[in-house]
Write an enzyme that holds these catalytic residues in place. Structure first.
Site, PDB file in Angstrom:
ATOM      1  CG  ASP A 178      -1.699   1.212   1.452  1.00 43.46           C
ATOM      2  OD1 ASP A 178      -1.859   1.963   0.474  1.00 43.46           O
ATOM      3  OD2 ASP A 178      -2.173   1.431   2.580  1.00 43.46           O
ATOM      4  CG  ASN A 216      -3.002   5.356  -1.073  1.00 42.94           C
ATOM      5  OD1 ASN A 216      -3.051   4.276  -0.456  1.00 42.94           O
ATOM      6  ND2 ASN A 216      -3.942   5.728  -1.915  1.00 42.94           N
ATOM      7  CG  ASP A 228      -5.961   3.216   0.541  1.00 42.36           C
ATOM      8  OD1 ASP A 228      -5.078   2.325   0.647  1.00 42.36           O
ATOM      9  OD2 ASP A 228      -6.608   3.393  -0.512  1.00 42.36           O
ATOM     10  CG  ASP A 284      -1.404   1.584  -3.674  1.00 44.12           C
ATOM     11  OD1 ASP A 284      -0.216   1.317  -3.921  1.00 44.12           O
ATOM     12  OD2 ASP A 284      -1.758   2.277  -2.692  1.00 44.12           O
ATOM     13  CG  ASP A 293      -7.491 -12.616 -13.054  1.00 43.10           C
ATOM     14  OD1 ASP A 293      -8.323 -13.352 -13.616  1.00 43.10           O
ATOM     15  OD2 ASP A 293      -6.871 -12.924 -12.029  1.00 43.10           O
ATOM     16  CG  ASP A 345     -12.420 -15.771 -13.009  1.00 46.96           C
ATOM     17  OD1 ASP A 345     -11.656 -16.134 -12.107  1.00 46.96           O
ATOM     18  OD2 ASP A 345     -13.649 -15.619 -12.864  1.00 46.96           O
ATOM     19  CD  GLU A 360     -10.249 -20.174 -11.685  1.00 51.01           C
ATOM     20  OE1 GLU A 360     -10.195 -20.310 -10.467  1.00 51.01           O
ATOM     21  OE2 GLU A 360     -11.116 -19.464 -12.244  1.00 51.01           O
ATOM     22  CG  HIS A 376      -6.649 -15.373  -5.906  1.00 51.13           C
ATOM     23  ND1 HIS A 376      -6.140 -16.049  -7.001  1.00 51.13           N
ATOM     24  CD2 HIS A 376      -7.944 -15.127  -6.201  1.00 51.13           C
ATOM     25  CE1 HIS A 376      -7.089 -16.183  -7.906  1.00 51.13           C
ATOM     26  NE2 HIS A 376      -8.190 -15.636  -7.447  1.00 51.13           N
ATOM     27  CG  ASP A 377      -9.562 -18.447  -5.802  1.00 49.95           C
ATOM     28  OD1 ASP A 377      -9.944 -17.404  -5.259  1.00 49.95           O
ATOM     29  OD2 ASP A 377      -9.639 -18.659  -7.030  1.00 49.95           O
TER      30      ASP A 377
HETATM   31  C1  NOJ Z   1     -12.089 -17.744  -9.753  1.00 47.35           C
HETATM   32  C2  NOJ Z   1     -11.295 -16.700  -9.046  1.00 47.35           C
HETATM   33  O1  NOJ Z   1      -9.976 -17.127  -8.890  1.00 47.35           O
HETATM   34  C3  NOJ Z   1     -11.997 -16.446  -7.745  1.00 47.35           C
HETATM   35  O2  NOJ Z   1     -11.230 -15.653  -6.874  1.00 47.35           O
HETATM   36  C4  NOJ Z   1     -13.342 -15.847  -8.037  1.00 47.35           C
HETATM   37  O3  NOJ Z   1     -14.064 -15.726  -6.839  1.00 47.35           O
HETATM   38  C5  NOJ Z   1     -14.151 -16.705  -9.023  1.00 47.35           C
HETATM   39  N1  NOJ Z   1     -13.369 -17.218 -10.091  1.00 47.35           N
HETATM   40  C6  NOJ Z   1     -15.278 -15.913  -9.620  1.00 47.35           C
HETATM   41  O4  NOJ Z   1     -14.771 -14.955 -10.506  1.00 47.35           O
END
Ligand code: NOJ
Length: 564
Positions: free
Chosen positions: A34, A36, A38, A42, A111, A212, A267, A340-341
């Site tokens: 980050d 700035n 907040d 970013d 993405d 995605d 994905e 990230h999932d």
């Molecule tokens: C897969 C993404 O990696 C995930 O983070 C997202 O919630 C779903 N697709 C829906 O876009």
């Protein structure tokens, strides 16, 4: 013993490309840096770390969505595909970041989220305004049945996949949150708009896209119900790899990618080795590679991520081998142990307690030794671990919040729900990057949007820079090692010791070299692979390299050797 044949396949692929030889580093902008104060990461923050990124020895950076978004699903609900989210900065910041990375020889993937948009996207606002709207058909509208929704499809984050819109009395499809209506890929105008948008990004200098949920674009026109036992992402579900998917992807390559040296990684929930060969086969002209989910599902009970079982290494080897050999010479793998999932890889596949450092290094060595393009997720190079979320108030992810509500309503105890969340929640990967042991882990001078992991006092980039034995320094050694040995990119893969419950060992051969990769996936010493001849250790996560190969691997020991 299972019946998979132990044969060495040559995974050499007809074409040699930058995206096969490159190592990808994934950045979740909201949690990286980050600039700035907040509390939200970013683009300028990422740019300020360009030298750090270059120092890792990575070739490609993938940015999670940075587009304008109401953030119902942290940027995966896009309301403007050609503007940057205000919290992340401006288009000029993005251009500066891309220039900073390009200047250091790093390419940039964005993405691309076009299975759905946000319900705040002007396309959807227009679409829902009336049945006669020219954009009505850009989304998927159906009349309900007497019983309610048009069919029994479920949304990924809970409830029905259909939302009744009172304005017109019809339901729209959303396979994710109701704020993420599915786009209708059957509509040629919509497809043209998507391709034109992609071209504008390529013209701006982007080197590729991570697409995605690409397997969901084409829905079976029957809109039949899911059958008993068919899960949301079962390969047979009526929206997985639907009838027109290949046609759409080929059209996209022609209309959007022609003339650009760009890569596309999809994905691919629900993909199998068989369907992957159709999506990423070298001769197919569709995608370059994809993220499969079989490995990520390895600890789920009946496909339910919130019910977990211990990882069985023999099963893990079976999955990895199936993909390594299945795509060999015909298509290209993407290898990842987290994103990230997913939870933190060291907490899931390694040991984030006593052997955190050793196992984090072992996992990096493993991932960077497979055939295919390796992906490293921010913080993985530090051995960052899952967060000790004390209560649901510590969590932010829509999927986690919905699960918690549903689980409690169904009678599950709070402690049990939180146990599952601590293991599996997506928020584990989303706590801020740990730059230092200071306040907010050096991520922000303000209050971070999600709490920092208290272990940042011990685990952080600054401390690891100063420690020659850190995970960070090992990551750099490993990226250098891979870069110098094309056998790891283009060589064959042969699994050894298939039934061994602790040792994951394989041979990589080609480019005039032969390498033996051995990883002890346990906290006990274990016997090394039984192979004739003398071998010299080239790189190891424990002892020095250069010497002969001991017959025993220490707990979480990992090494690569070559014939002496
Ligand atoms: C897969 C993404 O990696 C995930 O983070 C997202 O919630 C779903 N697709 C829906 O876009």
């Amino acid at each position: 013993m299972d019946n998979v044949q132990t044969v060495a396949h040559d995974v050499r692929s007809p074409g040699r490309t930058w995206w096969k030889e490159g190592i990808v580093y994934q950045i979740y902008p909201r949690s990286f840096m980050d600039s700035n104060g907040d509390g939200v990461g970013d683009l300028a923050g990422i740019a300020s770390k360009a030298d750090y990124l270059a120092s890792l020895g990575v070739d490609i950076v993938w940015l999670n969505p940075v587009y304008r978004s109401p953030n119902k699903d942290n940027g995966y609900d896009i309301s403007d595909y050609e503007e940057v989210m205000e919290e992340f900065g401006t288009m000029a910041d993005l251009d500066r970041l891309v220039a900073a990375l390009h200047g250091r020889g790093i390419r940039v993937l964005m993405d691309l989220v076009v299975n759905h948009s946000s319900d705040a996207h002007p396309w959807f606002v227009e679409s829902r305004s009336s049945k006669d709207s020219p954009k009505r058909d850009w989304y998927i509208w159906k009349p309900g049945k007497e019983s309610g929704a048009p069919n029994n499809w479920k949304a990924c984050f809970t409830g029905s996949a259909w939302e009744l819109d009172p304005a017109t009395g019809e339901h729209y499809l959303h396979l994710f949150d109701p704020g993420q209506p599915d786009l209708n890929w059957e509509n040629p105008e919509l497809r043209r708009a998507v391709y034109a948008m992609m071209r504008r990004w390529f013209e701006r200098g982007i080197d590729g896209f991570r697409m995605d949920v690409v397997t969901l674009f084409s829905k079976d026109p029957s809109y039949r119900d899911l059958r008993p036992g068919e899960g949301m992402f079962s390969p047979s579900a009526p929206y997985i790899c639907g009838p027109r998917l290949h046609e759409f992807l080929r059209e996209m390559r022609k209309e959007a990618l022609d003339g650009f040296d760009a890569m596309m990684v999809g994905e691919a929930p629900g993909a199998t080795v068989e369907s992957a060969l159709e999506l990423v086969g070298e001769d197919r002209g569709e995608l370059d590679m994809l993220f499969q989910f079989e490995l990520m599902g390895i600890d789920h009970v009946e496909g339910d991520k919130w019910r977990q079982k211990p990882i069985d290494l023999v099963e893990m080897k079976r999955v990895v081998e199936r993909w390594q050999l299945g795509l060999a010479g015909r298509a290209w793998n993407s290898n990842y142990l987290m994103n990230h999932d997913q939870p933190r890889s060291v907490s899931r596949f390694g040991d984030d307690g006593r052997f955190r450092t050793e196992s984090a290094k072992a996992l990096l060595l493993f991932n960077l030794s497979l055939a295919g393009t390796p992906y490293i997720y921010q913080g993985e190079e530090l051995g960052m671990a899952n967060a000790p979320f004390a209560s649901i108030a510590d969590c932010r992810d829509v999927d986690t919040l919905n699960y918690h509500k549903e689980a409690l309503a169904a009678g599950l105890g709070e402690a049990e729900a939180m146990r599952s969340i601590r293991y599996m929640s997506r928020d584990n990967a989303r706590t801020p990057m740990q730059w230092s042991g200071e306040a907010n882990a050096g991520f922000s001078t303000g209050r971070p949007w999600i709490g920092v992991n208290p272990d940042h006092r011990r685990i952080n980039a600054e401390a690891e820079e100063a420690d020659p034995d850190s995970v960070l320094h090992f990551t750099r050694s490993m990226t250098r090692f891979r870069r110098e040995r094309k056998v790891l990119v283009y060589g064959s893969f042969e699994l050894l010791a298939r039934a061994d419950p602790r040792l994951f060992a394989f041979l990589r051969e080609g480019e005039g070299e032969r390498l033996l990769v051995e990883i002890n996936f346990s906290g006990e010493p274990t016997a090394a692979a039984a192979l004739p001849g003398d071998w010299t250790i080239l790189i190891s996560n424990l002892g020095p390299s250069g010497g002969p190969r001991p017959a025993v691997l220490a707990p979480w020991g990992a090494r690569i050797s070559a014939p002496a």
